[in-house]
Write a protein that holds these residues in place. Structure first.
Motif, PDB file in Angstrom:
ATOM      1  N   GLU A   2      47.690  20.367   8.278  1.00 14.76           N
ATOM      2  CA  GLU A   2      47.950  21.283   7.171  1.00 14.76           C
ATOM      3  C   GLU A   2      46.831  21.193   6.132  1.00 14.76           C
ATOM      4  O   GLU A   2      46.319  20.118   5.841  1.00 14.76           O
ATOM      5  CB  GLU A   2      49.280  20.907   6.517  1.00 14.76           C
ATOM      6  N   GLU A   3      46.462  22.334   5.589  1.00 16.06           N
ATOM      7  CA  GLU A   3      45.401  22.396   4.584  1.00 16.06           C
ATOM      8  C   GLU A   3      45.931  21.889   3.242  1.00 16.06           C
ATOM      9  O   GLU A   3      47.019  22.284   2.802  1.00 16.06           O
ATOM     10  CB  GLU A   3      44.936  23.847   4.440  1.00 16.06           C
ATOM     11  N   GLU A   4      45.163  20.997   2.597  1.00 13.26           N
ATOM     12  CA  GLU A   4      45.572  20.480   1.290  1.00 13.26           C
ATOM     13  C   GLU A   4      45.207  21.480   0.206  1.00 13.26           C
ATOM     14  O   GLU A   4      44.164  22.116   0.261  1.00 13.26           O
ATOM     15  CB  GLU A   4      44.886  19.140   1.007  1.00 13.26           C
ATOM     16  N   LYS A   5      46.068  21.599  -0.778  1.00 14.10           N
ATOM     17  CA  LYS A   5      45.818  22.501  -1.899  1.00 14.10           C
ATOM     18  C   LYS A   5      45.618  21.669  -3.157  1.00 14.10           C
ATOM     19  O   LYS A   5      46.245  20.630  -3.340  1.00 14.10           O
ATOM     20  CB  LYS A   5      46.976  23.454  -2.072  1.00 14.10           C
ATOM     21  N   PHE A   6      44.732  22.161  -4.021  1.00 16.93           N
ATOM     22  CA  PHE A   6      44.412  21.455  -5.254  1.00 16.93           C
ATOM     23  C   PHE A   6      44.703  22.349  -6.449  1.00 16.93           C
ATOM     24  O   PHE A   6      44.597  23.572  -6.363  1.00 16.93           O
ATOM     25  CB  PHE A   6      42.946  21.032  -5.253  1.00 16.93           C
ATOM     26  N   THR A   7      45.055  21.723  -7.550  1.00 20.08           N
ATOM     27  CA  THR A   7      45.406  22.443  -8.770  1.00 20.08           C
ATOM     28  C   THR A   7      44.576  21.907  -9.926  1.00 20.08           C
ATOM     29  O   THR A   7      44.385  20.691 -10.040  1.00 20.08           O
ATOM     30  CB  THR A   7      46.912  22.261  -9.088  1.00 20.08           C
ATOM     31  N   LYS A  58      45.594  16.966  -6.179  1.00 29.13           N
ATOM     32  CA  LYS A  58      46.398  17.611  -5.144  1.00 29.13           C
ATOM     33  C   LYS A  58      47.619  18.241  -5.808  1.00 29.13           C
ATOM     34  O   LYS A  58      48.194  17.675  -6.738  1.00 29.13           O
ATOM     35  CB  LYS A  58      46.840  16.592  -4.097  1.00 29.13           C
ATOM     36  N   THR A  59      47.996  19.405  -5.336  1.00 33.09           N
ATOM     37  CA  THR A  59      49.115  20.136  -5.930  1.00 33.09           C
ATOM     38  C   THR A  59      50.383  19.293  -5.970  1.00 33.09           C
ATOM     39  O   THR A  59      51.125  19.321  -6.954  1.00 33.09           O
ATOM     40  CB  THR A  59      49.349  21.450  -5.175  1.00 33.09           C
ATOM     41  N   GLU A  60      50.596  18.506  -4.938  1.00 30.68           N
ATOM     42  CA  GLU A  60      51.809  17.670  -4.898  1.00 30.68           C
ATOM     43  C   GLU A  60      51.784  16.552  -5.950  1.00 30.68           C
ATOM     44  O   GLU A  60      52.821  16.029  -6.330  1.00 30.68           O
ATOM     45  CB  GLU A  60      51.993  17.069  -3.502  1.00 30.68           C
TER      46      GLU A  60
END
Length: 134
Positions: A2-7, A58-60
């Motif tokens: 899964e692609e990691e998302k950043f915020t 990371k968004t999480e």
């Protein structure tokens, strides 16, 4: 995979500020990524043009990182780690900055160059009412 998302978590005027907060977050197990820090380091005047140094997590991890940075005081504190209060308005948004006292400072810098800034005083400035005090 899964692609990691950043915020985007915060923006900073200088990379030195971002690095301090990066260290705080990484000590708590949060991965931090900085963007545009090399541009700002090469010429600090570019900071406004590129929108400052951007800190991503990371968004999480965003909520946890925001909570950690929320506990860090962005303003000056006294020897007991209590926020300084403005004597004029009572606000706690007080920053410390170099005191440039007019003509005397101008001649110091003129004759001694940037070396003169090492001997300059610091003052406190309220971000609420702009009152300056020692």
């Amino acid at each position: 995979m899964e692609e990691e998302k950043f915020t985007l978590l915060r923006r900073f005027q200088y990379s030195s500020e971002a690095i301090i907060y990066q260290g705080k977050l990484e000590s708590q197990g949060i991965d931090v990524f900085l963007r545009d820090n090399n541009i700002v380091d090469s010429n600090p005047l570019y900071s406004n043009a590129v929108g400052g140094v951007k800190m991503f997590v990371k968004t999480e991890d965003f909520d946890k990182a925001n909570e950690i940075l929320g506990d860090v005081s962005l303003y000056s504190v006294d020897d007991e780690n209590q926020p300084l209060k403005c004597p004029e308005c009572g606000a706690e948004q007080v920053d410390m900055e170099q005191s440039i006292d007019g003509v005397r400072s101008f001649f110091r810098v003129l004759f001694l160059g940037a070396f003169a800034l090492l001997f300059s005083k610091y003052k406190h400035k309220c971000q609420n009412c702009k009152f300056e005090f020692e």
